[in-house]
Design a protein around this motif. Structure first.
Motif, PDB file in Angstrom:
ATOM      1  N   TRP A 238       0.844  -1.191   0.000  1.00 50.95           N
ATOM      2  CA  TRP A 238       0.000   0.000   0.000  1.00 50.95           C
ATOM      3  C   TRP A 238       0.881   1.242   0.000  1.00 50.95           C
ATOM      4  CZ3 TRP A 238      -5.224   0.037  -0.513  1.00 50.95           C
ATOM      5  CH2 TRP A 238      -5.901  -1.167  -0.282  1.00 50.95           C
ATOM      6  N   PHE A 239       0.472   2.224  -0.765  1.00 49.49           N
ATOM      7  CA  PHE A 239       1.114   3.529  -0.810  1.00 49.49           C
ATOM      8  C   PHE A 239       0.039   4.589  -0.616  1.00 49.49           C
ATOM      9  CE2 PHE A 239       5.477   2.786  -2.478  1.00 49.49           C
ATOM     10  CZ  PHE A 239       5.389   1.422  -2.683  1.00 49.49           C
ATOM     11  N   ARG A 240       0.469   5.813  -0.354  1.00 52.70           N
ATOM     12  CA  ARG A 240      -0.484   6.910  -0.246  1.00 52.70           C
ATOM     13  C   ARG A 240       0.133   8.188  -0.788  1.00 52.70           C
ATOM     14  NH1 ARG A 240      -0.705   7.559   6.383  1.00 52.70           N
ATOM     15  NH2 ARG A 240       1.423   8.349   6.667  1.00 52.70           N
ATOM     16  N   GLN A 241      -0.751   9.091  -1.220  1.00 53.28           N
ATOM     17  CA  GLN A 241      -0.300  10.368  -1.758  1.00 53.28           C
ATOM     18  C   GLN A 241      -1.208  11.467  -1.252  1.00 53.28           C
ATOM     19  OE1 GLN A 241       0.105  10.496  -6.033  1.00 53.28           O
ATOM     20  NE2 GLN A 241       1.465  12.262  -5.919  1.00 53.28           N
ATOM     21  N   ALA A 242      -0.635  12.356  -0.462  1.00 53.13           N
ATOM     22  CA  ALA A 242      -1.360  13.506   0.056  1.00 53.13           C
ATOM     23  C   ALA A 242      -1.267  14.661  -0.937  1.00 53.13           C
ATOM     24  CB  ALA A 242      -0.782  13.914   1.407  1.00 53.13           C
TER      25      ALA A 242
ATOM     26  N   ALA B 119      -5.102  11.116   2.601  1.00 51.28           N
ATOM     27  CA  ALA B 119      -4.398  10.912   1.332  1.00 51.28           C
ATOM     28  C   ALA B 119      -5.245  10.028   0.429  1.00 51.28           C
ATOM     29  CB  ALA B 119      -3.045  10.254   1.561  1.00 51.28           C
ATOM     30  N   VAL B 120      -4.813   9.915  -0.810  1.00 46.34           N
ATOM     31  CA  VAL B 120      -5.333   8.867  -1.690  1.00 46.34           C
ATOM     32  C   VAL B 120      -4.459   7.641  -1.469  1.00 46.34           C
ATOM     33  CG1 VAL B 120      -5.764   8.145  -4.061  1.00 46.34           C
ATOM     34  CG2 VAL B 120      -6.177  10.527  -3.381  1.00 46.34           C
ATOM     35  N   TYR B 121      -5.090   6.519  -1.189  1.00 45.46           N
ATOM     36  CA  TYR B 121      -4.365   5.286  -0.910  1.00 45.46           C
ATOM     37  C   TYR B 121      -4.424   4.361  -2.129  1.00 45.46           C
ATOM     38  CZ  TYR B 121      -3.739   6.426   3.992  1.00 45.46           C
ATOM     39  OH  TYR B 121      -3.331   7.029   5.164  1.00 45.46           O
ATOM     40  N   TYR B 122      -3.255   3.822  -2.477  1.00 45.57           N
ATOM     41  CA  TYR B 122      -3.125   2.953  -3.639  1.00 45.57           C
ATOM     42  C   TYR B 122      -2.633   1.574  -3.222  1.00 45.57           C
ATOM     43  CZ  TYR B 122      -3.142   7.376  -6.227  1.00 45.57           C
ATOM     44  OH  TYR B 122      -3.468   8.607  -6.734  1.00 45.57           O
ATOM     45  N   CYS B 123      -3.225   0.529  -3.772  1.00 46.44           N
ATOM     46  CA  CYS B 123      -2.656  -0.803  -3.595  1.00 46.44           C
ATOM     47  C   CYS B 123      -1.790  -1.119  -4.803  1.00 46.44           C
ATOM     48  CB  CYS B 123      -3.733  -1.854  -3.397  1.00 46.44           C
ATOM     49  SG  CYS B 123      -4.727  -2.241  -4.839  1.00 46.44           S
ATOM     50  N   ALA B 124      -0.858  -2.020  -4.592  1.00 45.25           N
ATOM     51  CA  ALA B 124       0.078  -2.365  -5.649  1.00 45.25           C
ATOM     52  C   ALA B 124       0.526  -3.811  -5.502  1.00 45.25           C
ATOM     53  CB  ALA B 124       1.287  -1.430  -5.598  1.00 45.25           C
ATOM     54  N   VAL B 125       0.920  -4.398  -6.631  1.00 45.03           N
ATOM     55  CA  VAL B 125       1.421  -5.765  -6.666  1.00 45.03           C
ATOM     56  C   VAL B 125       2.774  -5.785  -7.371  1.00 45.03           C
ATOM     57  CG1 VAL B 125       1.050  -8.076  -7.596  1.00 45.03           C
ATOM     58  CG2 VAL B 125      -0.880  -6.780  -6.684  1.00 45.03           C
ATOM     59  N   ARG B 126       3.697  -6.571  -6.843  1.00 41.46           N
ATOM     60  CA  ARG B 126       4.993  -6.706  -7.483  1.00 41.46           C
ATOM     61  C   ARG B 126       5.177  -8.140  -7.952  1.00 41.46           C
ATOM     62  NH1 ARG B 126       9.521  -7.863  -3.904  1.00 41.46           N
ATOM     63  NH2 ARG B 126      10.705  -6.411  -5.213  1.00 41.46           N
TER      64      ARG B 126
ATOM     65  N   GLY C  23       8.742 -11.382  -2.446  1.00 39.37           N
ATOM     66  CA  GLY C  23       9.077 -10.738  -1.183  1.00 39.37           C
ATOM     67  C   GLY C  23       8.485  -9.357  -1.013  1.00 39.37           C
ATOM     68  N   LEU C  24       8.976  -8.661   0.009  1.00 42.95           N
ATOM     69  CA  LEU C  24       8.510  -7.316   0.318  1.00 42.95           C
ATOM     70  C   LEU C  24       9.058  -6.311  -0.688  1.00 42.95           C
ATOM     71  CD1 LEU C  24       9.197  -7.378   4.175  1.00 42.95           C
ATOM     72  CD2 LEU C  24       7.041  -7.846   3.011  1.00 42.95           C
ATOM     73  N   GLY C  25       8.346  -5.228  -0.866  1.00 44.24           N
ATOM     74  CA  GLY C  25       8.802  -4.134  -1.708  1.00 44.24           C
ATOM     75  C   GLY C  25       8.612  -2.831  -0.972  1.00 44.24           C
TER      76      GLY C  25
ATOM     77  N   ASP D  67       9.516  -0.886  -7.082  1.00 45.89           N
ATOM     78  CA  ASP D  67       9.445  -2.314  -6.762  1.00 45.89           C
ATOM     79  C   ASP D  67       8.157  -2.955  -7.259  1.00 45.89           C
ATOM     80  OD1 ASP D  67      11.003  -1.893  -3.483  1.00 45.89           O
ATOM     81  OD2 ASP D  67      11.883  -2.286  -5.455  1.00 45.89           O
ATOM     82  N   TYR D  68       7.169  -2.157  -7.661  1.00 48.60           N
ATOM     83  CA  TYR D  68       5.837  -2.652  -7.971  1.00 48.60           C
ATOM     84  C   TYR D  68       5.498  -2.521  -9.447  1.00 48.60           C
ATOM     85  CZ  TYR D  68       5.214  -3.104  -3.004  1.00 48.60           C
ATOM     86  OH  TYR D  68       5.361  -3.488  -1.698  1.00 48.60           O
ATOM     87  N   ASP D  69       4.698  -3.477  -9.925  1.00 49.29           N
ATOM     88  CA  ASP D  69       4.403  -3.575 -11.344  1.00 49.29           C
ATOM     89  C   ASP D  69       2.962  -3.229 -11.713  1.00 49.29           C
ATOM     90  OD1 ASP D  69       6.445  -6.084 -10.589  1.00 49.29           O
ATOM     91  OD2 ASP D  69       6.991  -4.962 -12.392  1.00 49.29           O
ATOM     92  N   TYR D  70       2.040  -3.410 -10.796  1.00 47.37           N
ATOM     93  CA  TYR D  70       0.635  -3.112 -11.058  1.00 47.37           C
ATOM     94  C   TYR D  70       0.094  -2.224  -9.935  1.00 47.37           C
ATOM     95  CZ  TYR D  70       0.972  -7.048 -14.283  1.00 47.37           C
ATOM     96  OH  TYR D  70       1.341  -7.898 -15.298  1.00 47.37           O
ATOM     97  N   TRP D  71      -0.792  -1.299 -10.324  1.00 45.28           N
ATOM     98  CA  TRP D  71      -1.343  -0.322  -9.382  1.00 45.28           C
ATOM     99  C   TRP D  71      -2.843  -0.213  -9.531  1.00 45.28           C
ATOM    100  CZ3 TRP D  71       1.725   2.329  -5.884  1.00 45.28           C
ATOM    101  CH2 TRP D  71       3.099   2.179  -6.066  1.00 45.28           C
TER     102      TRP D  71
END
Length: 124
Positions: free
Chosen positions: A36-40, A92-99, A103-105, A110-114
């Motif tokens: 998970w990432f976020r952007q304020a 913020a706007v929260y984004y999920c992502a997959v790599r 392992g962890l990213g 590090d991530y390929d899909y958003w």
């Protein structure tokens, strides 16, 4: 076609809780790390949390440690972010992502899909 769809965002008072979900479709993600990432407003997208393919390992950004919990259900191809004791600075706007690695990213690269993002607003 790979698609990640977040849900569960909204408006919450400081001290409250929200649970975000991220439903993945188009392929099976059980072998891959997720995050998970976020952007304020006016800020760059930042890392929040990561989980490995099995859910046995997790990592959090310092400001959310002890308050947020990342988890996943591989049978359902879903990732979650439980957010407790929320603060206005969590807005913020929260984004999920997959790599495409198990392992962890920790960074955007590090991530390929958003996903498209879901708005979370914490009022004081």
């Amino acid at each position: 076609q790979v698609q990640l769809v977040e849900s569960g965002g909204g408006l919450v008072q400081a001290g409250g809780s929200l649970r975000l979900s991220c439903a993945a479709s188009g392929r099976t993600f059980s072998a891959y790390g997720m995050g998970w990432f976020r952007q304020a407003p006016g800020k760059e997208r930042e890392f929040v949390a990561s989980i490995n393919w099995s859910g046995s390992s997790t990592y959090y950004e310092d400001s959310v440690k002890g308050r947020f919990t990342i988890s996943r259900d591989n049978a359902k191809n879903v990732e979650y972010l439980q957010m407790n004791t929320m603060k206005p600075e969590d807005t913020a706007v929260y984004y999920c992502a997959v790599r495409l690695a198990s392992g962890l990213g920790f960074t955007i690269r590090d991530y390929d899909y958003w996903g498209q993002g879901t708005q979370v607003t914490v009022s004081s």
